[in-house]
Write a protein that holds these residues in place. Structure first.
Motif, PDB file in Angstrom:
ATOM      1  N   LYS A  18      11.936   4.481   2.784  1.00 51.62           N
ATOM      2  CA  LYS A  18      11.320   3.209   3.129  1.00 51.62           C
ATOM      3  C   LYS A  18      12.204   2.077   2.625  1.00 51.62           C
ATOM      4  N   PRO A  19      12.190   0.932   3.329  1.00 49.21           N
ATOM      5  CA  PRO A  19      12.989  -0.206   2.850  1.00 49.21           C
ATOM      6  C   PRO A  19      12.605  -0.591   1.427  1.00 49.21           C
ATOM      7  N   CYS A  20      13.575  -1.072   0.682  1.00 50.84           N
ATOM      8  CA  CYS A  20      13.333  -1.526  -0.686  1.00 50.84           C
ATOM      9  C   CYS A  20      12.785  -2.951  -0.631  1.00 50.84           C
ATOM     10  N   LYS A  21      11.534  -3.146  -1.032  1.00 44.78           N
ATOM     11  CA  LYS A  21      10.905  -4.462  -0.932  1.00 44.78           C
ATOM     12  C   LYS A  21      11.634  -5.497  -1.776  1.00 44.78           C
ATOM     13  N   GLU A  22      12.229  -5.043  -2.889  1.00 42.25           N
ATOM     14  CA  GLU A  22      12.967  -5.979  -3.744  1.00 42.25           C
ATOM     15  C   GLU A  22      14.297  -6.402  -3.135  1.00 42.25           C
ATOM     16  N   GLY A  23      14.717  -5.739  -2.056  1.00 49.45           N
ATOM     17  CA  GLY A  23      15.928  -6.115  -1.347  1.00 49.45           C
ATOM     18  C   GLY A  23      17.192  -5.469  -1.855  1.00 49.45           C
ATOM     19  N   ILE A  24      17.333  -5.308  -3.148  1.00 47.57           N
ATOM     20  CA  ILE A  24      18.506  -4.691  -3.757  1.00 47.57           C
ATOM     21  C   ILE A  24      18.039  -3.543  -4.638  1.00 47.57           C
ATOM     22  N   ARG A  25      18.594  -2.368  -4.418  1.00 44.22           N
ATOM     23  CA  ARG A  25      18.229  -1.216  -5.240  1.00 44.22           C
ATOM     24  C   ARG A  25      19.071  -1.183  -6.517  1.00 44.22           C
ATOM     25  N   ILE A  26      18.472  -0.623  -7.574  1.00 45.75           N
ATOM     26  CA  ILE A  26      19.177  -0.418  -8.827  1.00 45.75           C
ATOM     27  C   ILE A  26      19.242   1.078  -9.095  1.00 45.75           C
ATOM     28  N   GLY A  27      20.455   1.588  -9.253  1.00 45.49           N
ATOM     29  CA  GLY A  27      20.604   3.023  -9.446  1.00 45.49           C
ATOM     30  C   GLY A  27      21.723   3.352 -10.414  1.00 45.49           C
ATOM     31  N   THR A  28      22.377   4.490 -10.181  1.00 46.13           N
ATOM     32  CA  THR A  28      23.435   4.941 -11.079  1.00 46.13           C
ATOM     33  C   THR A  28      24.421   5.824 -10.332  1.00 46.13           C
ATOM     34  N   ARG A 298      18.102   1.725 -20.285  1.00 46.24           N
ATOM     35  CA  ARG A 298      17.970   0.328 -20.707  1.00 46.24           C
ATOM     36  C   ARG A 298      18.653  -0.584 -19.690  1.00 46.24           C
ATOM     37  N   GLY A 299      19.848  -0.201 -19.222  1.00 42.37           N
ATOM     38  CA  GLY A 299      20.546  -0.976 -18.205  1.00 42.37           C
ATOM     39  C   GLY A 299      19.760  -1.040 -16.904  1.00 42.37           C
ATOM     40  N   LEU A 300      19.157   0.078 -16.510  1.00 38.50           N
ATOM     41  CA  LEU A 300      18.331   0.120 -15.303  1.00 38.50           C
ATOM     42  C   LEU A 300      17.197  -0.889 -15.379  1.00 38.50           C
ATOM     43  N   ASN A 301      16.466  -0.862 -16.472  1.00 38.49           N
ATOM     44  CA  ASN A 301      15.321  -1.756 -16.617  1.00 38.49           C
ATOM     45  C   ASN A 301      15.759  -3.210 -16.756  1.00 38.49           C
ATOM     46  N   TYR A 302      16.886  -3.432 -17.421  1.00 39.62           N
ATOM     47  CA  TYR A 302      17.430  -4.783 -17.553  1.00 39.62           C
ATOM     48  C   TYR A 302      17.796  -5.348 -16.183  1.00 39.62           C
ATOM     49  N   LEU A 303      18.505  -4.554 -15.360  1.00 36.87           N
ATOM     50  CA  LEU A 303      18.896  -5.032 -14.039  1.00 36.87           C
ATOM     51  C   LEU A 303      17.689  -5.249 -13.138  1.00 36.87           C
ATOM     52  N   LYS A 304      16.674  -4.421 -13.281  1.00 37.16           N
ATOM     53  CA  LYS A 304      15.447  -4.648 -12.504  1.00 37.16           C
ATOM     54  C   LYS A 304      14.814  -5.983 -12.889  1.00 37.16           C
ATOM     55  N   ALA A 305      14.842  -6.314 -14.170  1.00 40.95           N
ATOM     56  CA  ALA A 305      14.302  -7.605 -14.612  1.00 40.95           C
ATOM     57  C   ALA A 305      15.144  -8.755 -14.072  1.00 40.95           C
ATOM     58  N   CYS A 306      16.479  -8.599 -14.083  1.00 46.52           N
ATOM     59  CA  CYS A 306      17.361  -9.637 -13.539  1.00 46.52           C
ATOM     60  C   CYS A 306      17.160  -9.796 -12.037  1.00 46.52           C
ATOM     61  N   ARG A 307      16.737  -8.744 -11.382  1.00 42.40           N
ATOM     62  CA  ARG A 307      16.442  -8.787  -9.949  1.00 42.40           C
ATOM     63  C   ARG A 307      15.184  -9.591  -9.666  1.00 42.40           C
ATOM     64  N   GLY A 308      14.379  -9.820 -10.697  1.00 41.81           N
ATOM     65  CA  GLY A 308      13.133 -10.553 -10.536  1.00 41.81           C
ATOM     66  C   GLY A 308      11.907  -9.740 -10.893  1.00 41.81           C
ATOM     67  N   GLY A 309      12.123  -8.515 -11.369  1.00 39.78           N
ATOM     68  CA  GLY A 309      10.997  -7.652 -11.696  1.00 39.78           C
ATOM     69  C   GLY A 309      10.488  -6.927 -10.467  1.00 39.78           C
ATOM     70  N   GLY A 310       9.286  -6.386 -10.585  1.00 42.10           N
ATOM     71  CA  GLY A 310       8.692  -5.669  -9.465  1.00 42.10           C
ATOM     72  C   GLY A 310       8.270  -6.594  -8.336  1.00 42.10           C
ATOM     73  N   TYR A 311       8.230  -6.060  -7.129  1.00 38.35           N
ATOM     74  CA  TYR A 311       7.861  -6.847  -5.951  1.00 38.35           C
ATOM     75  C   TYR A 311       6.412  -7.305  -6.065  1.00 38.35           C
ATOM     76  N   VAL A 312       6.183  -8.577  -5.762  1.00 46.19           N
ATOM     77  CA  VAL A 312       4.844  -9.160  -5.742  1.00 46.19           C
ATOM     78  C   VAL A 312       4.597  -9.743  -4.364  1.00 46.19           C
ATOM     79  N   GLU A 313       3.585  -9.265  -3.664  1.00 45.01           N
ATOM     80  CA  GLU A 313       3.306  -9.736  -2.317  1.00 45.01           C
ATOM     81  C   GLU A 313       2.744 -11.156  -2.347  1.00 45.01           C
ATOM     82  N   ASN A 314       3.189 -11.959  -1.404  1.00 46.09           N
ATOM     83  CA  ASN A 314       2.700 -13.330  -1.312  1.00 46.09           C
ATOM     84  C   ASN A 314       1.243 -13.354  -0.832  1.00 46.09           C
ATOM     85  N   PRO A 315       0.494 -14.360  -1.243  1.00 47.89           N
ATOM     86  CA  PRO A 315      -0.883 -14.507  -0.729  1.00 47.89           C
ATOM     87  C   PRO A 315      -0.884 -14.727   0.781  1.00 47.89           C
ATOM     88  N   LYS A 316      -1.919 -14.275   1.425  1.00 41.95           N
ATOM     89  CA  LYS A 316      -2.045 -14.462   2.884  1.00 41.95           C
ATOM     90  C   LYS A 316      -2.482 -15.894   3.184  1.00 41.95           C
TER      91      LYS A 316
END
Length: 316
Positions: A18-28, A298-316
């Motif tokens: 499925k597409p990554c809602k955050e737009g950029i994936r963080i991996g290794t 630690r790097g994984l979680n740090y980069l996810k935070a720099c990405r903006g954290g987890g995806y949050v859907e906008n209000p309708k």
């Protein structure tokens, strides 16, 4: 029989995640020679993508279809993806010991990237050994002109890592794709739209290049990002320079170095990048050996935070 089944399973294109809602994936990065078993062990930590890497050569007797089948089976149902496959050796210099095998692996990965559900093959551009970078351009065109066309015909992109491998402009064993002047020359020699960069800030920082303005200029050519940082000891540089016996820079896992990864990700987003940042471990002077995966997670979680954290859907 098992090998035939694996080959048959791999002959089908990997099921897209499925597409990554955050737009950029963080991996290794994941060494290909460690197989799917390595992926199974680290998947629970939350890695979203994996860059499979081969060192120098792999085409001799290597069952790429079997690896693809095992990897696809491991990732099924997880929404993690293979972001790229890579080969790191010297495909330019026919006097290099592994030249033919390395070039063969480039062909093998281009032809089989689709089995992993990816369209990106990465690696070193190679080099005529111990000659100035400009003297490698004829060989670069001769090798990567046909490889770029082969890749384009299969819907595959090629990205060059920006590691100098201990070389400089005048001498080196591995890779000409180490600085912007070389990139301009390479892309002039082979002006193919499917050629780009596997960029990381670390290699630029240890050359005392500021990676942020560089990325602003080159982001449209960045196809993949290595998550590797650096720490530069400017006090050592000011007192001893960069050619003395004192170490002045260290490769670091993201979160432990000097790079502003929030800026990096913002620049990538502003340029439409929707690929992966895959952590390149095994270099940090502190988080290594028994602390390797501690640092990577630690790097994984740090980069996810720099990405903006987890995806949050906008209000309708």
């Amino acid at each position: 029989m098992a090998t035939k089944k694996a080959a048959s399973a791999a002959s089908k294109k990997a099921r897209p995640a499925k597409p990554c809602k955050e737009g950029i994936r963080i991996g290794t990065l994941a060494p290909a020679d460690r197989g799917a078993g390595y992926l199974r062990q680290i998947l629970p930590h939350g890695f979203e993508s994996f860059s499979l890497t081969f060192w120098q050569e792999a085409c001799k007797g290597f069952d790429i279809k079997r690896l693809a089948a095992e990897v696809n089976e491991t990732l099924a149902g997880t929404n993690a993806v293979i972001s790229s496959v890579g080969i790191y050796g010297n495909p330019l210099d026919p006097t290099a010991e592994k030249h033919k095998e390395n070039l063969g692996t480039w062909n093998m990965l281009i032809d089989n990237a689709h089995l992993f559900g990816c369209d990106l093959v990465c690696g070193f551009a190679g080099r005529i050994i111990d000659k100035p970078i400009n003297e490698s351009m004829k060989a670069f065109k001769a090798i990567f002109g046909p490889l770029a066309k082969r890749a384009a015909d299969k819907g595959v992109r090629i990205a060059f890592e920006n590691c100098d491998m201990g070389g400089d402009w005048n001498r080196g064993d591995w890779n000409i794709a180490q600085n912007p002047t070389a990139w301009e020359m390479m892309f002039n020699e082979v002006p193919a739209k499917n050629l780009g960069l596997q960029w990381e800030p670390c290699h630029q920082m240890v050359s005392l290049i500021d990676p942020i303005p560089q990325l602003r200029k080159w982001a449209p050519r960045v196809f993949h990002v290595h998550g590797k940082d650096a720490t530069v000891a400017w006090d050592v540089v000011r007192e001893h320079g960069v050619h003395g016996p004192h170490q002045f820079a260290w490769h670091r896992t993201p979160g432990f170095g000097d790079t502003n990864w929030t800026d990096v990700i913002s620049i990538l987003r502003m340029n439409g990048f929707n690929g992966s940042i895959d952590i390149e471990g095994w270099h940090d002077p502190v988080y290594r050996d028994d602390l390797e995966m501690t640092g990577q997670v630690r790097g994984l979680n740090y980069l996810k935070a720099c990405r903006g954290g987890g995806y949050v859907e906008n209000p309708k």
